[in-house]
Design a protein around this motif. Structure first.
Motif, mmCIF file in Angstrom:
data_model
loop_
_atom_site.group_PDB
_atom_site.id
_atom_site.type_symbol
_atom_site.label_atom_id
_atom_site.label_comp_id
_atom_site.label_asym_id
_atom_site.label_seq_id
_atom_site.Cartn_x
_atom_site.Cartn_y
_atom_site.Cartn_z
ATOM 1 N N TYR A 13 7.620 0.727 -5.718
ATOM 2 C CA TYR A 13 8.002 0.772 -4.293
ATOM 3 C C TYR A 13 9.674 0.539 -4.188
ATOM 4 C CZ TYR A 13 3.177 -0.283 -3.945
ATOM 5 O OH TYR A 13 1.789 -0.156 -4.117
ATOM 6 N N LEU A 34 11.951 -1.005 1.213
ATOM 7 C CA LEU A 34 10.634 -1.657 1.749
ATOM 8 C C LEU A 34 10.924 -2.957 2.037
ATOM 9 C CD1 LEU A 34 7.663 -1.348 2.419
ATOM 10 C CD2 LEU A 34 7.087 -1.560 -0.013
ATOM 11 N N ALA A 79 -0.510 -4.050 -0.732
ATOM 12 C CA ALA A 79 -0.053 -2.948 -1.368
ATOM 13 C C ALA A 79 -1.109 -2.040 -1.637
ATOM 14 C CB ALA A 79 1.217 -2.992 -2.537
ATOM 15 N N GLN A 80 -1.488 -0.819 -0.833
ATOM 16 C CA GLN A 80 -2.320 0.146 -1.110
ATOM 17 C C GLN A 80 -3.572 -0.498 -1.142
ATOM 18 O OE1 GLN A 80 0.505 2.465 -1.785
ATOM 19 N NE2 GLN A 80 -0.969 3.504 -2.222
ATOM 20 N N TRP A 110 1.135 -2.042 3.349
ATOM 21 C CA TRP A 110 1.757 -0.798 3.010
ATOM 22 C C TRP A 110 0.901 0.186 2.107
ATOM 23 C CZ3 TRP A 110 3.966 -5.312 1.341
ATOM 24 C CH2 TRP A 110 4.269 -5.345 -0.283
ATOM 25 N N TRP A 111 1.505 1.407 2.328
ATOM 26 C CA TRP A 111 0.780 2.443 1.430
ATOM 27 C C TRP A 111 1.987 3.427 0.993
ATOM 28 C CZ3 TRP A 111 -1.208 0.993 6.019
ATOM 29 C CH2 TRP A 111 -2.502 0.439 5.851
ATOM 30 N N ASN A 112 2.084 4.012 -0.147
ATOM 31 C CA ASN A 112 2.587 5.295 -0.559
ATOM 32 C C ASN A 112 1.938 6.479 -0.156
ATOM 33 O OD1 ASN A 112 5.151 4.436 -1.942
ATOM 34 N ND2 ASN A 112 4.220 3.913 -3.770
ATOM 35 N N TYR A 120 7.450 10.402 -1.596
ATOM 36 C CA TYR A 120 6.500 9.493 -1.030
ATOM 37 C C TYR A 120 7.169 9.052 0.204
ATOM 38 C CZ TYR A 120 4.197 9.206 -5.553
ATOM 39 O OH TYR A 120 3.494 9.428 -6.710
ATOM 40 N N VAL A 126 6.448 5.693 2.281
ATOM 41 C CA VAL A 126 5.892 4.332 2.339
ATOM 42 C C VAL A 126 5.502 3.916 3.901
ATOM 43 C CG1 VAL A 126 5.833 1.939 1.822
ATOM 44 C CG2 VAL A 126 6.896 3.533 0.302
#
Length: 253
Positions: free
Chosen positions: A24, A28, A109-110, A137-139, A243, A245
């Motif tokens: 990341y 972020l 994360a994800q 959060w997500w990529n 990506y 995020v």
């Protein structure tokens, strides 16, 4: 295939996940500090669904006091290899094995999509101190990059899943989908990229749950053709992955 089965499938490819998944960007964590209203240095953070520690490594680099929560045995093993001095407790976001009001920040994360918000939101509020923050959060896919959007369509078709829309949900829809309605929530998207070998790019794709639940022959059929296609597109053997995020930060009252 149930969501629980797909979530558990990651433990079957823990080493592959650790080696190939993207990290990341620093921006972020700048946004998390901004919205949470506190510095990560010295903050008591629970990284839930920590996997092999990709986010935990970065949180530690910012000076956070991290404890990881991870349900998978193999993933917990990868975490210990990456961060041998950081504690890992077995559990998930629906029933956090953490004391009440013990954390300044909880991160996902994800991993938030594998929880039941009717349970995980109250659990986060229980574990957070007053004024603490929940960051998820997500990529996500950069659909505006043509080859990435086209690859996404091929993956969805092969795995028998519905392709996601190129349009990102509105802020209010994203908050509702995350189960965070009623809380004060901030949202930002952070765009970034990395350049990796074709082998790592394909390994990253193969570590997704949609592939992990397929039969081996079905997985191999996709990657034989995808390697040929991507090799023609990137003859140098280096692939730039882009990506976006998607970050949501909710504050505990």
């Amino acid at each position: 295939m149930t969501a629980r089965s797909r979530a558990q499938s990651f433990d079957l490819a823990a080493a592959q996940y650790a080696a190939s998944r993207p990290s990341y960007p620093a921006a972020l964590f700048d946004r998390i500090e901004e919205f949470a209203g506190c510095r990560l240095a010295g903050a008591r953070v629970a990284d839930v669904g920590a996997g092999p520690g990709i986010a935990s490594v970065l949180l530690r680099e910012r000076g956070a006091d991290v404890i990881a929560v991870e349900p998978g045995e193999a993933m917990a093993g990868e975490f210990h290899r990456a961060l041998p001095g950081v504690p890992v407790v077995r559990g998930d976001g629906n029933a956090l094995p953490l004391a009440e009001a013990s954390r300044d920040l909880i991160t996902y994360a994800q991993a938030w999509q594998w929880t039941d918000p009717c349970r995980s939101v109250p659990e986060a509020l229980r574990v957070l101190r007053a004024g603490g923050a929940l960051a998820i959060w997500w990529n996500t896919t950069a659909f505006d990059v043509p080859w990435i959007g086209e690859q996404h369509e091929r993956i969805a078709h092969h795995c028998g899943v519905k392709p996601r829309s190129a349009a990102r949900p509105s802020d209010s829809e994203a908050i509702r989908l995350a189960g965070l309605a009623g809380l004060r929530v901030e949202r930002r998207q952070v765009r970034w990229s990395r350049t990796v070998s074709l082998d790592m790019h394909l390994a990253n794709i193969g570590s997704r749950s949609a592939f992990l639940v397929l039969e081996e022959a079905d997985r191999q059929a996709f990657f034989i053709h995808e390697r040929e296609r991507m090799g023609r597109m990137f003859p140098s053997g280096e692939v730039e992955e882009t990506y976006v995020v998607d970050l949501l930060v909710a504050l505990r009252p």
